[in-house]
Design a protein around this motif. Structure first.
Motif, short mmCIF file in Angstrom:
data_model
loop_
_atom_site.label_atom_id
_atom_site.label_comp_id
_atom_site.label_asym_id
_atom_site.label_seq_id
_atom_site.Cartn_x
_atom_site.Cartn_y
_atom_site.Cartn_z
N ASP A 65 12.59 -21.58 -1.13
CA ASP A 65 11.45 -21.98 -0.42
C ASP A 65 11.91 -22.09 1.20
OD1 ASP A 65 9.53 -21.47 -2.28
OD2 ASP A 65 9.56 -23.61 -3.07
N LYS A 66 13.20 -22.70 1.18
CA LYS A 66 13.59 -23.13 2.48
C LYS A 66 13.89 -21.97 3.60
CE LYS A 66 15.97 -27.38 1.41
NZ LYS A 66 17.17 -28.24 1.56
N PHE A 67 14.31 -20.64 2.42
CA PHE A 67 14.56 -19.33 3.35
C PHE A 67 13.01 -18.89 3.71
CE2 PHE A 67 15.35 -14.81 3.52
CZ PHE A 67 16.25 -14.83 4.30
N LEU A 97 16.95 -25.37 21.03
CA LEU A 97 16.28 -24.80 19.61
C LEU A 97 17.37 -24.96 18.65
CD1 LEU A 97 13.81 -23.23 18.29
CD2 LEU A 97 15.31 -21.18 18.40
N TYR A 98 16.91 -25.65 17.39
CA TYR A 98 17.70 -25.88 16.36
C TYR A 98 17.04 -25.11 15.14
CZ TYR A 98 20.36 -27.74 12.25
OH TYR A 98 21.15 -27.75 11.35
N ALA A 99 17.16 -23.86 14.92
CA ALA A 99 16.34 -23.03 13.65
C ALA A 99 16.93 -23.72 12.46
CB ALA A 99 16.45 -21.71 14.07
N PRO A 100 15.97 -23.60 11.68
CA PRO A 100 16.59 -23.96 10.13
C PRO A 100 17.61 -23.10 9.45
CG PRO A 100 13.85 -23.85 10.35
CD PRO A 100 14.52 -23.17 11.49
N ASN A 101 18.49 -23.56 8.86
CA ASN A 101 19.46 -22.79 8.16
C ASN A 101 18.82 -21.92 7.24
OD1 ASN A 101 21.28 -22.65 5.53
ND2 ASN A 101 22.54 -22.37 7.12
#
Length: 256
Positions: free
Chosen positions: A118-120, A107-111
């Motif tokens: 919006d990315k958060f 798994l590589y979760a978003p930073n």
């Protein structure tokens, strides 16, 4: 069984380090993240190693893989309602292993970028979908092991004091809640089981001498279902790989 996880931050740039790590540790399963190459560009000479390679790559960004001494029965590269479905952040295989039938996920979760961006929000949605998926497969009562860069430091002991701010990505209450929700489902953090009171980190910024001053976070983890966790008694973070010439900004985490 020995397993390891490592955000390698470009497999092509760290190929020699990866080969050294495989020789030194000889894991049965290695979870890799942030390959930064397409699946077709996988650069290891497979015939020279004892591994089967399962790769979900992406040009220049992301990318995950599982190196396994056991041949996979099934390969999955996404999960339901994943808001980042177009990004290569997830690969799952099932195998018959020395400890029985197992399901493995890299798994590589978003930073998440800046807090409240919006990315958060997408990161939190990613975790909501992942938690729902884990609830489903947890009901199979199998041995399940996840190795990954979760991009969340779940507890204060996992964070250097310089990052302890409610506005620091990877350390917010909202993110910690998501990670703890997974652990509370019956998953065990193998490093923390073996080292309940040790403050060590798995990621350090390249800038400002962060590694030399040990200003980091523990965001890379091996977590296992109850059925699988009992097979592992030891775990450590390989600081030596972070100290090499042109290293990844992450260190591998090993358990056995």
């Amino acid at each position: 069984m020995k397993i390891a996880t490592w955000n390698i931050n470009s497999v092509r740039q760290r190929l020699s380090l990866l080969q050294d790590f495989l020789v030194k540790e000889n894991p049965d399963i290695l979870f890799l993240q942030e390959l930064k190459c397409e699946s077709e560009q996988w650069v290891l000479i497979e015939s020279e190693t004892p591994y089967n390679y399962y790769v979900h790559g992406q040009k220049s960004y992301n990318g995950v893989a599982i190196l396994s001494k056991f041949k996979a029965n099934e390969i999955v590269t996404n999960f339901p309602a994943n808001p980042c479905f177009e990004q290569s952040r997830f690969i799952e295989i099932t195998c018959n292993t020395d400890i029985g039938f197992c399901r493995f996920i890299s798994l590589y979760a978003p930073n998440g970028g800046e807090v409240d961006s919006d990315k958060f929000k997408t990161k939190l949605q990613f975790y909501d979908a992942l938690i729902n998926y884990l609830e489903i497969i947890r009901a199979y009562d199998e041995s399940l092991i996840i190795g990954g860069d979760f991009n969340i430091a779940p507890f204060d002991i996992d964070i250097h004091s310089s990052f302890k701010s409610s506005n620091t990505t990877c350390c917010t209450v909202e993110e910690k809640y998501k990670m703890r929700s997974i652990l509370n489902m019956g998953f065990y953090d193998l490093y923390r089981l073996a080292n309940p009171n040790t403050q060590e980190f798995s990621w350090w910024d390249y800038r400002a001498g962060a590694f030399e001053q040990n200003k980091g976070m523990r965001i890379d983890m091996l977590i296992a279902s109850g059925r699988a966790a009992g097979y592992f008694q030891n775990s450590y973070i390989d600081y030596n790989m972070r100290a090499q010439h042109k290293p990844s900004d992450h260190a591998p985490v090993v358990a056995w």
